[in-house]
Design an enzyme around this catalytic site. Structure first.
Site, mmCIF file in Angstrom:
data_model
loop_
_atom_site.group_PDB
_atom_site.id
_atom_site.type_symbol
_atom_site.label_atom_id
_atom_site.label_comp_id
_atom_site.label_asym_id
_atom_site.label_seq_id
_atom_site.Cartn_x
_atom_site.Cartn_y
_atom_site.Cartn_z
ATOM 1 N N LYS A 42 0.806 -1.226 -0.046
ATOM 2 C CA LYS A 42 0.021 0.026 -0.022
ATOM 3 C C LYS A 42 0.907 1.231 -0.141
ATOM 4 O O LYS A 42 1.918 1.427 0.762
ATOM 5 C CB LYS A 42 -0.918 0.027 1.186
ATOM 6 N N CYS A 58 -4.129 7.799 -8.188
ATOM 7 C CA CYS A 58 -5.422 7.944 -7.006
ATOM 8 C C CYS A 58 -6.112 9.328 -7.317
ATOM 9 O O CYS A 58 -5.624 10.240 -7.524
ATOM 10 C CB CYS A 58 -4.439 8.005 -5.582
ATOM 11 N N LYS A 93 1.825 3.630 -12.250
ATOM 12 C CA LYS A 93 0.810 3.212 -12.281
ATOM 13 C C LYS A 93 -0.269 4.317 -12.761
ATOM 14 O O LYS A 93 -0.363 5.511 -12.439
ATOM 15 C CB LYS A 93 0.041 3.018 -10.773
ATOM 16 N N ASN A 99 -5.594 2.643 -12.411
ATOM 17 C CA ASN A 99 -6.053 2.802 -11.036
ATOM 18 C C ASN A 99 -7.655 3.038 -11.050
ATOM 19 O O ASN A 99 -8.092 2.969 -11.862
ATOM 20 C CB ASN A 99 -5.356 4.225 -10.524
ATOM 21 N N THR A 100 -8.180 3.716 -9.724
ATOM 22 C CA THR A 100 -9.592 3.601 -9.655
ATOM 23 C C THR A 100 -10.242 5.077 -10.283
ATOM 24 O O THR A 100 -9.381 5.808 -11.143
ATOM 25 C CB THR A 100 -9.948 3.876 -8.368
ATOM 26 N N CYS A 133 -35.932 -12.926 -24.619
ATOM 27 C CA CYS A 133 -35.392 -12.493 -25.783
ATOM 28 C C CYS A 133 -36.164 -11.782 -26.447
ATOM 29 O O CYS A 133 -35.911 -10.720 -26.912
ATOM 30 C CB CYS A 133 -34.735 -13.553 -26.486
ATOM 31 N N CYS A 138 -33.355 -10.027 -38.479
ATOM 32 C CA CYS A 138 -32.442 -9.939 -37.226
ATOM 33 C C CYS A 138 -31.101 -9.449 -37.828
ATOM 34 O O CYS A 138 -30.528 -9.651 -38.912
ATOM 35 C CB CYS A 138 -32.300 -11.313 -36.946
#
Lengths: 424, 447
Positions: A45, A134, A172, A199-200, A347, A377
């Site tokens: 971390k 971050c 990162k 990363n987030t 469907c 289709c």
């Protein structure tokens, strides 16, 4: 059993499964337990000036009864004293010399970078990961995604790091950018040995309907957090794939974002990641999930004849192209297997309301298996996606006599396209 | 004035019964609701005699919209609360859940319905209002599920409604006949109270039609009539000893245990004659009383003329009865009740596959109580005074909407269908109300 040994940017681990830099990799005791459970590596971390966190810190989005398909957090980097972290890194490496211990770092000035790199490497780090991603708390202080979003800053700081680092360095990357390429290239120009992503993602995970407060709630208020978990995997796959297929990039990639099991991991590897990092699923289910990841990956490799993890890295990359190169003349239609159909007609309603109105009830009211009007289709797949029965709806290729032709070929060479379907 | 819903006796025998299918917790309901596929044109809806939009109400439970779920249910079926508990869902909605077709446990629709409707009853959610007064008046005979469903729908249309009940309770068999492990009398009466809360439903109790109030008088007072008469008394076996104490009708016995304490102190061995659902109910109820040590019960035996495969009761109900310890004598025909004043045994003879007695096979089943569940009397002379109302095989003949052969006279429930489920009665009552409203709108006058 196949050999799962993995090398990512020069960092070797017994398997491609690393803990991402996050709460599950917060301390030596945790990481040692993870290694005992079978994890091949861990990214400690993020270390920097220890911070103080708020309560609460996490939020999740559920969907139809699944508790946390998406997850977010507003936790910052380590809140533990640096010397404690370094001592535990040392102890962990001593106990697990073959496992990869990568240390995530986030500081501000060149002098700070120089010092913290030296201390991490002295403690025994096998590699360094630079947290330029971050998206909450740290970016407001000029770090994290504030760095990752500015290619010049990214390149400059990576350059500082490379002056001092003796061990491999991963940058990162943040997904909070419109195009990942300039950012990956900046890391490359800075001299990084590899990148890790994503990363987030900047997010609000939800809003409390009773208190009118976004979540997670901190004393009646909230802030943007970092989104992660299974739901972000498609975004991560896209960004990993975009870098992997870029001719000039060429750096090893550590794949992160919504890896929950061995299947997810294989997807990242096929799209060009050398290994994967996992956080959210461990937070939700514990380190023990790695047992199935190792078994599942091993069996998959044996089945497909891969001798090493590296053998499969990037296998899907050549099949990832831009839209203009896709074969416009490739035609599919949905086929419903009447023997498997349970008659839920999901469907039918999906096609009628959400697609091209080409699935109809049977003319015989006693029969619940719907009928596909193949002439109408368009082969969109929606019916297959909503069908609750595995293998009941397949998309079958139609031989229409048109040779393959992409939009680009159509524009540049006048290649002939099949007539449009369902466009009336 | 709000009609008075009668109180229940807290010491009644059914009080010791526990719920066979207890109400879901919020957590259980959520998990189950989220398993529903939300089928299009769903088979479960088609299997429901009141066509409740099941996938829709289940989705609403899943999103936390329990009030909306209850509204969806009660919109189709105002007796949705009792039906949630008493419906044979195994052969209706749940039986037709598409999950069955892939070997996945079907959605527990009854339990989900109970979750939503019980919440509505607890909270007193009101979804429906009486319509603007139309000046039309409908008389309903019988206060069972069919009449209640009809009355509620008629009030929504704005018609005046009066229910005539020969007894002093409300809710019909829901209150007096449903097995207590499914629905107890107080829960039935709470539902009746909720139905009546729409307002304007007048109840006239303790009046027997046509003996105390003639059809002619009723027709004079009302613009249309609805017959929700139910079925008659328990049928009897015409064999020696039939008058002995301890020989009772099953429906009569069940009504007693649902209303008051029962004395089983002299009953060691109980026998139920029959193979239908009333017989199975009676067996299961006696087994509960035995387990709860009410009286001296030691054994409960079912005596049925046919084979296990041939019984008319539901397979799932009989499976429960067996699990609970029911004894049974198949292909046995009662030929006499033994005993002096009180019954002590049931004399039977074996039947062959063609239900013919086999000579020399007589035997006695010890019995201190014999419950007869061999059918209920159908309508006889009851509707004779209504020219044009046809009775065939003991049931009133109607068209699909419930209209009898006499203009303005409609029927629904057991008296029309010969004895089906509460949900059938609820559907027939509702549809008859629609037909009555259409009859009025068409300027309908009686002939």
């Amino acid at each position: 059993m196949v050999d799962l040994t993995t090398n990512c940017a020069g960092i070797v681990s017994p398997n491609p499964f690393w803990l991402a830099s996050a709460p599950p990799a917060n301390s030596g005791a945790q990481i040692q337990r993870a290694f005992e459970a079978g994890w091949g590596g861990a990214v400690w971390k993020t270390l920097g000036q220890p911070i103080q966190n708020v309560s609460s810190r996490f939020g999740a989005v559920g969907y139809r009864g699944t508790a946390a398909v998406g997850f977010n957090n507003i936790e910052l980097i380590t809140d533990r004293p640096l010397e404690v972290n370094f001592r535990e890194i040392y102890e962990t490496k001593k106990k697990f010399p073959k496992h990869a211990v990568v240390v995530s770092l986030m500081v501000e000035t060149e002098a700070e970078w120089k010092e913290i790199i030296a201390r991490a490497e002295d403690a025994g780090a096998d590699g360094l990961e630079l947290n330029f991603g971050c998206p909450h708390g740290m970016c407001e202080r000029g770090m994290g995604s504030a760095v990752g979003q500015e290619p010049k800053v990214n390149e400059r700081i990576t350059g500082w790091v490379m002056k001092y680092a003796k061990k491999p360095v991963l940058v990162k990357l943040t997904p909070n950018v419109s195009d990942i390429l300039p950012h990956g290239m900046a890391a490359k120009r800075g001299g990084a040995n590899g990148v890790s992503l994503i990363n987030t993602i900047k997010s609000i995970i939800g809003v409390d309907l009773d208190t009118f407060t976004p979540m997670p709630v901190v004393a009646g208020q909230s802030t943007n957090g970092g989104y992660c978990g299974s739901a972000v995997r498609p975004i991560a796959l896209h960004m990993v794939g975009a870098l992997a297929r870029h001719r000039e990039f060429g750096l090893p990639i550590s794949g992160i974002g919504g890896v929950t099991n061995w299947r997810d991991a294989v997807e990242f590897l096929l799209l060009g990641a050398s290994n994967v990092q996992v956080c959210t699923e461990v937070m939700l289910r514990g380190y023990r999930i790695v047992e199935d990841m190792i078994e599942g990956l091993s069996q998959y490799m044996e089945e497909k004849g891969f001798k090493s993890v590296q053998d499969m890295v990037g296998k899907a990359v050549p099949r990832f192209s831009e839209w203009g190169n896709l074969d416009m003349n490739y035609e599919t239609v949905a086929k419903i297997d009447a023997a498997k159909c349970i008659g839920c007609q999901l469907c039918l309603v999906a096609c009628h309301d959400g697609a091209h109105q080409c699935i109809h009830p049977s003319k015989d009211s006693a029969v619940r298996v719907p009928v596909v009007d193949e002439a109408e289709c368009v082969g969109c797949n929606l019916c297959q996606i909503v069908c609750p029965v595995d293998g009941c709806i397949t998309m079958a290729k139609v031989e229409n006599g048109f040779p393959p032709a992409s939009w680009n070929e159509h524009l540049s060479q006048g290649a002939k396209l099949r007539p449009k379907k369902g466009a009336h | 004035m709000k009609p008075q819903v009668p109180a229940v006796d807290p010491k009644r025998a059914e009080a010791v019964f526990e719920d066979a299918k207890p109400r879901y917790t919020v957590q259980q309901a959520k998990v189950e609701a989220n398993r529903c596929l939300y089928c299009h044109d769903a088979p479960c809806i088609k299997a429901c005699p009141t066509d409740i939009n099941i996938p829709e109400f289940i989705r609403k439970i899943g999103t936390g919209n329990v009030q909306g779920a209850a509204r969806t249910i009660l919109e189709s079926n105002v007796l949705g609360t009792s039906c949630a508990r008493v419906c044979p869902v195994e052969v209706l909605c749940v039986g037709d859940c598409v999950h069955n077709l892939q070997g996945v446990p079907p959605i527990q629709i009854g339990k989900l319905q109970r979750f939503a409707t019980d919440a509505a009853m607890d909270a007193g959610w009101q979804f429906f209002e009486a319509g603007k007064d139309t000046g039309k008046s409908v008389g309903l005979v019988g206060a069972g599920p069919a009449s209640l469903a009809a009355a509620h729908r008629l009030r929504r249309f704005g018609h005046k409604v009066t229910i005539y009940e020969k007894g002093n309770t409300l809710g019909g068999l829901n209150t007096t006949g449903v097995a207590p492990y499914k629905l107890k009398a107080d829960a039935s009466l709470a539902e009746v109270e909720w139905i009546l809360s729409i307002g304007g439903i007048e109840i006239v109790s303790n009046v027997e039609v046509p003996t105390q109030l003639s059809w002619a008088e009723l027709e004079k007072k009302h613009d249309a009539l609805f017959l929700g008469l139910g079925l008659g008394a328990d049928s009897w076996l015409d064999v020696p000893g039939k008058q002995l104490a301890g020989v009772r009708g099953a429906v009569d016995f069940i009504a007693e245990l649902k209303a008051k304490p029962v004395d089983l102190s002299a009953v060691k061995h109980a026998v139920v004659v029959g193979g239908g659902n009333t017989a199975i109910d009676a067996v299961r109820e006696l087994l509960v009383l035995k387990a709860k040590k009410v009286g001296a019960l030691e054994s409960v035996t079912m005596v049925y003329r046919g084979t296990e495969a041939g019984m008319s009761g539901y397979v799932h109900e009989w499976a429960y009865a067996k699990e609970e310890g029911a004894q049974v004598s198949w292909q046995a025909q009662p030929i006499a009740f033994e005993g002096k004043d009180r019954v002590t045994g049931l004399r039977c003879t074996r039947l062959d596959a063609a239900k013919k007695p086999i000579a020399g096979t007589d035997f006695t089943v010890p019995a201190d109580l014999v419950l007869l569940a061999v059918g209920q009397a159908k309508l006889g002379a009851l509707v004779a005074g209504l020219a044009g109302v046809k009775v065939d095989k003991g049931v009133i003949v109607t068209d699909e909407a419930g209209a009898t052969g006499r203009p303005g006279v409609y029927a629904g429930g057991d008296c029309r269908n010969g004895g089906k489920e509460v949900v059938n009665a609820a559907g027939e009552g509702r549809d008859a109300a629609e037909a009555i409203d259409a009859f009025f709108k068409a300027g309908g006058r009686r002939g």
